[in-house]
Design a protein around this motif. Structure first.
Motif, PDB file in Angstrom:
ATOM      1  N   ILE A 154       0.855  -1.203   0.000  1.00  0.00           N
ATOM      2  CA  ILE A 154       0.000   0.000   0.000  1.00  0.00           C
ATOM      3  C   ILE A 154       0.886   1.246   0.000  1.00  0.00           C
ATOM      4  O   ILE A 154       0.553   2.261  -0.603  1.00  0.00           O
ATOM      5  CB  ILE A 154      -0.931   0.023   1.241  1.00  0.00           C
ATOM      6  CG1 ILE A 154      -1.815  -1.218   1.284  1.00  0.00           C
ATOM      7  CG2 ILE A 154      -1.798   1.278   1.251  1.00  0.00           C
ATOM      8  CD1 ILE A 154      -2.614  -1.378   2.581  1.00  0.00           C
ATOM      9  N   GLY A 155       2.045   1.130   0.689  1.00  0.00           N
ATOM     10  CA  GLY A 155       2.977   2.260   0.775  1.00  0.00           C
ATOM     11  C   GLY A 155       2.962   2.872   2.159  1.00  0.00           C
ATOM     12  O   GLY A 155       1.951   3.440   2.575  1.00  0.00           O
ATOM     13  N   LEU A 156       4.065   2.749   2.897  1.00  0.00           N
ATOM     14  CA  LEU A 156       4.107   3.207   4.292  1.00  0.00           C
ATOM     15  C   LEU A 156       4.029   4.727   4.422  1.00  0.00           C
ATOM     16  O   LEU A 156       3.727   5.251   5.493  1.00  0.00           O
ATOM     17  CB  LEU A 156       5.378   2.688   4.981  1.00  0.00           C
ATOM     18  CG  LEU A 156       5.448   1.170   5.208  1.00  0.00           C
ATOM     19  CD1 LEU A 156       6.728   0.804   5.951  1.00  0.00           C
ATOM     20  CD2 LEU A 156       4.241   0.668   5.976  1.00  0.00           C
ATOM     21  N   ASP A 157       4.303   5.444   3.320  1.00  0.00           N
ATOM     22  CA  ASP A 157       4.267   6.911   3.387  1.00  0.00           C
ATOM     23  C   ASP A 157       2.943   7.484   2.872  1.00  0.00           C
ATOM     24  O   ASP A 157       2.816   8.694   2.677  1.00  0.00           O
ATOM     25  CB  ASP A 157       5.444   7.492   2.594  1.00  0.00           C
ATOM     26  CG  ASP A 157       6.780   7.104   3.214  1.00  0.00           C
ATOM     27  OD1 ASP A 157       6.885   7.156   4.463  1.00  0.00           O
ATOM     28  OD2 ASP A 157       7.705   6.704   2.487  1.00  0.00           O
ATOM     29  N   ARG A 158       1.958   6.619   2.683  1.00  0.00           N
ATOM     30  CA  ARG A 158       0.651   7.064   2.183  1.00  0.00           C
ATOM     31  C   ARG A 158      -0.191   7.636   3.322  1.00  0.00           C
ATOM     32  O   ARG A 158      -0.161   7.133   4.444  1.00  0.00           O
ATOM     33  CB  ARG A 158      -0.059   5.855   1.568  1.00  0.00           C
ATOM     34  CG  ARG A 158      -1.290   6.213   0.765  1.00  0.00           C
ATOM     35  CD  ARG A 158      -1.709   5.040  -0.073  1.00  0.00           C
ATOM     36  NE  ARG A 158      -3.062   5.192  -0.559  1.00  0.00           N
ATOM     37  CZ  ARG A 158      -3.722   4.253  -1.202  1.00  0.00           C
ATOM     38  NH1 ARG A 158      -3.148   3.089  -1.428  1.00  0.00           N
ATOM     39  NH2 ARG A 158      -4.943   4.453  -1.621  1.00  0.00           N
ATOM     40  N   ASP A 159      -0.955   8.706   3.033  1.00  0.00           N
ATOM     41  CA  ASP A 159      -1.827   9.335   4.035  1.00  0.00           C
ATOM     42  C   ASP A 159      -2.967   8.375   4.384  1.00  0.00           C
ATOM     43  O   ASP A 159      -3.590   7.786   3.495  1.00  0.00           O
ATOM     44  CB  ASP A 159      -2.404  10.641   3.475  1.00  0.00           C
ATOM     45  CG  ASP A 159      -3.054  11.491   4.564  1.00  0.00           C
ATOM     46  OD1 ASP A 159      -3.935  10.973   5.281  1.00  0.00           O
ATOM     47  OD2 ASP A 159      -2.679  12.668   4.709  1.00  0.00           O
ATOM     48  N   VAL A 160      -3.234   8.229   5.680  1.00  0.00           N
ATOM     49  CA  VAL A 160      -4.261   7.269   6.125  1.00  0.00           C
ATOM     50  C   VAL A 160      -5.664   7.655   5.668  1.00  0.00           C
ATOM     51  O   VAL A 160      -6.556   6.807   5.597  1.00  0.00           O
ATOM     52  CB  VAL A 160      -4.241   7.088   7.668  1.00  0.00           C
ATOM     53  CG1 VAL A 160      -2.996   6.374   8.108  1.00  0.00           C
ATOM     54  CG2 VAL A 160      -4.395   8.427   8.385  1.00  0.00           C
ATOM     55  N   GLN A 161      -5.881   8.929   5.342  1.00  0.00           N
ATOM     56  CA  GLN A 161      -7.200   9.372   4.888  1.00  0.00           C
ATOM     57  C   GLN A 161      -7.557   8.802   3.508  1.00  0.00           C
ATOM     58  O   GLN A 161      -8.722   8.764   3.130  1.00  0.00           O
ATOM     59  CB  GLN A 161      -7.254  10.905   4.816  1.00  0.00           C
ATOM     60  CG  GLN A 161      -7.349  11.582   6.172  1.00  0.00           C
ATOM     61  CD  GLN A 161      -8.646  11.241   6.891  1.00  0.00           C
ATOM     62  OE1 GLN A 161      -8.653  10.507   7.856  1.00  0.00           O
ATOM     63  NE2 GLN A 161      -9.761  11.770   6.421  1.00  0.00           N
ATOM     64  N   ASP A 162      -6.538   8.373   2.759  1.00  0.00           N
ATOM     65  CA  ASP A 162      -6.770   7.855   1.399  1.00  0.00           C
ATOM     66  C   ASP A 162      -7.104   6.370   1.383  1.00  0.00           C
ATOM     67  O   ASP A 162      -7.272   5.782   0.315  1.00  0.00           O
ATOM     68  CB  ASP A 162      -5.517   8.072   0.517  1.00  0.00           C
ATOM     69  CG  ASP A 162      -5.133   9.543   0.430  1.00  0.00           C
ATOM     70  OD1 ASP A 162      -6.039  10.385   0.606  1.00  0.00           O
ATOM     71  OD2 ASP A 162      -3.952   9.843   0.214  1.00  0.00           O
TER      72      ASP A 162
END
Length: 517
Positions: A154-162
């Motif tokens: 998913i990508g550890l630097d992705r914003d949790v809101q997405d």
């Protein structure tokens, strides 16, 4: 030693009682499966013991200094936080200790020798705690859990809101496992996990030393990790040693014994009543009649457990489709970036196909692209003739309507009696039917959505994880109904034991995804 003690718990919503005088003890190291039909109160029980909900009566006592980890799918994740931030927050207490230690080091230049000795002792203690709790390998532990649960892709630097609901659940589960609490409370943790990550979680729980309470309708998974069953039924909570299969054996045996005792008692009651009726008016036999009447009055009546309504699923058939259901030509699915290689897929009349593979690789996106809900990045989909499509969506938005209003909106020509009958066939009681959809359990909401789907005439079903939240009886009935369905089907499912006997083919979507698995 008891970690949790629940005494004389009673609770209900309005006139609907959930628990009546329930008691429960959780001991160190116990691995408990909490089972029962949809709507029996399993999630409510979790909310009560974690203090999210105040019971009507009874006491809940945790032992001192116990750390509780609860997988609650309603937890709010703050906008602006990345997945990595959320996972590292599991170690916040250690970061606070490090800050305290650094503050002490900064003060050391200006203190007396006596104070210095005390400070060195405190920093030594903190240092030991940090080392023992893996503070210096936090990044490695975050990476390990992320890979195990499929979060890395998913990508550890992705914003949790997405994130989708399923991805949020994965993040919360990973954070929980990193916290290593004294007790884990897990409410259907496998719902949004694929086969590979369910297997990883299974191994993790098998090796877990601390206690946990697990709610799950995935029986093979449940059996592989628990050693005790607590069964919730008719406002009671009963304990059984062993796994789910062993519980079923004992439960069925007790049920048969109770039914035999009930029949015997009913026969005795009938004979006593008959004797009293025939003899109470005669002087010679009046005393014997009164004696038998007293026996009747004092008798503790055996009551049989009320049978819950079993769901009866039947999908309404439409006229047959043409030979071709759909065909894709160099279809590339995705959003901002491609999720697939160019796809050339074909489905024909009568085929039932399971879509399998890890989460996040585009299975739901493929369904939506076939439906025309998601425009393709390139290529196109050709739909066949006479398609009447029924779509079971994985995560629809909650509604504030009642169950009756929800179904009536889709079938305005139905009478209220017909709407109620349709919902009752799906295993919902009168109280559920009159409730708002938003207050129902996950399994009850799924039954409302299935009710709408089944009463629409279809010849092709697109089902996105329909077994999530459904109890054992509902799953078995859904499996039977899908086998009997004459139309075609595309089914996303992570439970091989559910789909293997239903489908004619399995498409492993990992073969065409652009995602790294």
């Amino acid at each position: 030693m008891s970690i949790l003690t629940v005494k004389n718990l009673s609770h209900g919503f309005g006139d609907r009682a959930i628990f009546n005088d329930v008691s429960f003890r959780l001991l160190k190291g116990e691995h408990i499966g909490l089972v029962g039909a949809n709507g029996e109160g399993k999630s409510t029980f979790m909310d009560i013991i974690t203090g999210k909900l105040e019971p009507d009566e009874g006491t809940i006592s945790w032992s001192k200094n116990v750390r509780i980890g609860y997988l609650d799918q309603h937890t709010v994740l703050e906008k602006g936080m990345t997945i990595r931030d959320v996972l590292k927050s599991a170690f916040q207490y250690l970061y606070d200790l490090e800050k305290r230690m650094n503050d002490i080091f900064n003060q050391m230049a200006e203190v007396s020798p006596e104070e210095m000795e005390s400070m060195l002792e405190e920093t030594g203690t903190i240092q030991e705690m940090l080392t023992n709790n893996d503070f210096y390998i936090i990044e490695a532990k975050v990476e390990e859990i992320s890979r195990g649960l499929g979060i890395h892709e998913i990508g550890l630097d992705r914003d949790v809101q997405d994130l989708s609901g399923g991805q949020r659940t994965k993040i919360l589960l990973a954070k929980l496992l990193l916290e290593k609490p004294d007790i884990l409370l897990l409410d259907e943790p496998t719902n949004y996990l694929d086969e590979q990550h369910i297997e990883w979680l299974k191994r993790y729980l098998q090796e877990y030393d601390n206690a946990f309470i697990l709610i799950s309708h995935d029986i093979p998974f449940l059996n592989s990790v628990i050693n005790l069953i607590y069964h919730m039924e008719n406002q009671e909570l009963n304990r059984y040693v062993g796994d789910y299969d062993q519980f079923l054996e004992v439960y069925e045996m007790k049920k048969q014994q109770r039914e035999a005792a009930y029949k015997k008692q009913q026969q005795e009651i009938s004979e006593l009543k008959d004797f009293v009726a025939r003899n109470k008016a005669r002087v010679a036999t009046r005393n014997m009649a009164m004696s038998r009447q007293k026996k009747l009055d004092k008798m503790e009546k055996i009551e049989l457990t009320k049978e819950k309504p079993k769901p009866q699923f039947h999908f309404q058939p439409a006229r047959a489709t043409g030979k071709l259901v759909f065909e894709t030509q160099d279809l590339v699915i995705g959003y901002d970036e491609p999720l697939s290689k160019p796809l050339n897929l074909r489905m024909e009349r009568g085929e039932k196909i399971a879509l399998t593979g890890a989460n996040g690789i585009g299975k739901t996106t493929l369904l939506k692209s076939i439906l025309g809900l998601n425009p393709p990045l390139s290529g196109h989909v050709e739909q066949g003739d006479y398609l009447e499509i029924g779509y079971f969506e994985q995560e629809p938005a909650d509604t504030n309507r009642t169950c009756i209003e929800e179904v009536w909106e889709s079938f305005p020509s139905y009478t209220q009696f017909e709407v109620r009958a349709a919902l009752a066939k799906c295993g919902l009681t009168t109280k559920h039917i009159e409730s708002k959809v938003v207050v129902l359990s996950g399994g009850e909401k799924a039954k409302v959505r299935l009710c709408k789907l089944m009463n629409k005439e279809t010849n092709i079903l697109l089902l996105d994880e329909p077994t999530n939240h459904l109890d054992v009886d509902a799953k078995e009935e859904l499996k039977r109904a899908l086998k009997a369905y004459k139309g075609g089907m595309l089914l996303i499912c992570h439970e091989p034991e559910f789909y293997q006997d239903v489908v004619t083919d399995v498409w492993n979507c990992e073969h065409w995804t652009t995602k790294v698995i």
